[in-house]
Design a protein around this motif. Structure first.
Motif, PDB file in Angstrom:
ATOM      1  N   ARG A  47       0.720  -1.352   0.094  1.00 58.68           N
ATOM      2  CA  ARG A  47      -0.209  -0.011  -0.098  1.00 58.68           C
ATOM      3  C   ARG A  47       0.871   1.260   0.244  1.00 58.68           C
ATOM      4  N   THR A  48       0.385   2.011  -0.868  1.00 59.46           N
ATOM      5  CA  THR A  48       1.171   3.575  -0.947  1.00 59.46           C
ATOM      6  C   THR A  48      -0.064   4.459  -0.974  1.00 59.46           C
ATOM      7  N   HIS A  49       0.246   5.730  -0.755  1.00 61.53           N
ATOM      8  CA  HIS A  49      -0.758   6.873  -1.028  1.00 61.53           C
ATOM      9  C   HIS A  49      -1.291   6.739  -2.332  1.00 61.53           C
ATOM     10  N   SER A  50      -0.458   6.926  -3.316  1.00 60.33           N
ATOM     11  CA  SER A  50      -0.791   7.101  -4.596  1.00 60.33           C
ATOM     12  C   SER A  50      -1.429   5.819  -5.187  1.00 60.33           C
ATOM     13  N   ALA A  51      -1.148   4.722  -4.968  1.00 61.80           N
ATOM     14  CA  ALA A  51      -1.908   3.496  -5.202  1.00 61.80           C
ATOM     15  C   ALA A  51      -3.386   3.416  -4.611  1.00 61.80           C
ATOM     16  N   LEU A  52      -3.298   3.850  -3.371  1.00 56.96           N
ATOM     17  CA  LEU A  52      -4.785   3.673  -2.867  1.00 56.96           C
ATOM     18  C   LEU A  52      -5.440   4.817  -3.127  1.00 56.96           C
ATOM     19  N   SER A  53      -5.039   5.980  -3.627  1.00 55.86           N
ATOM     20  CA  SER A  53      -5.835   7.083  -3.677  1.00 55.86           C
ATOM     21  C   SER A  53      -6.409   7.021  -5.220  1.00 55.86           C
ATOM     22  N   ALA A  54      -5.554   6.457  -6.079  1.00 51.02           N
ATOM     23  CA  ALA A  54      -6.210   6.280  -7.502  1.00 51.02           C
ATOM     24  C   ALA A  54      -7.212   5.046  -7.369  1.00 51.02           C
ATOM     25  N   SER A  55      -6.956   4.054  -6.621  1.00 54.47           N
ATOM     26  CA  SER A  55      -8.101   2.906  -6.712  1.00 54.47           C
ATOM     27  C   SER A  55      -9.463   3.388  -6.123  1.00 54.47           C
TER      28      SER A  55
END
Length: 145
Positions: free
Chosen positions: A44-52
């Protein structure tokens, strides 16, 4: 039912001209496309979680209030909507916890943060609110013994 290419908005988006025509299996597949990949849900990273989460929120706008074509369709649609709501809760909470704790791992926050020793309480459907609830430090100690 009208669809938009996944490349337009991401794998979770299904554009509908008539939400009564939605196939619950399509919703389930779209949710699985967001929660199954390890690069989103485990690493988990902020960018991947936010995009999803953005894709899941867009899907919710399309199908969150959809109604069933008939009684046979009703249970499957509600189950698919519940899966979508759960995925949105999960990623909203993951974005709110900027640390690694227990089973929750953040690649961008690899350690525990003592200031985040609290529960996250989520509520809402169209807009998900997150609040913190204090935790008695003795509760964890007793549970671990």
């Amino acid at each position: 039912m009208q669809r938009v290419s996944a490349t337009d908005f991401g794998p979770a988006c299904i554009a509908l001209s008539d939400t009564k025509g939605i196939d619950p299996a399509e919703i389930i597949k779209a949710v699985q496309n967001e929660v199954f990949p390890l690069d989103i849900n485990y690493f988990r990273t902020h960018s991947a979680l936010s995009a999803s989460l953005k894709r899941l929120d867009a899907l919710w706008e399309n199908v969150g209030r959809a109604t069933a074509l008939n009684e046979d369709h009703s249970l499957k649609l509600r189950q698919a909507q519940a899966m979508l709501a759960t995925a949105r809760f999960m990623y909203r909470a993951a974005l709110s916890r900027t640390e690694t704790r227990g089973m929750h791992r953040r690649e961008d926050y690899p350690t525990q943060n003592p200031a985040q020793h609290h529960r996250l309480i989520l509520s809402g459907l169209d807009h998900i609110a997150v609040r913190h609830e204090a935790v008695d430090p003795g509760v964890y100690k007793q549970a671990a013994e």
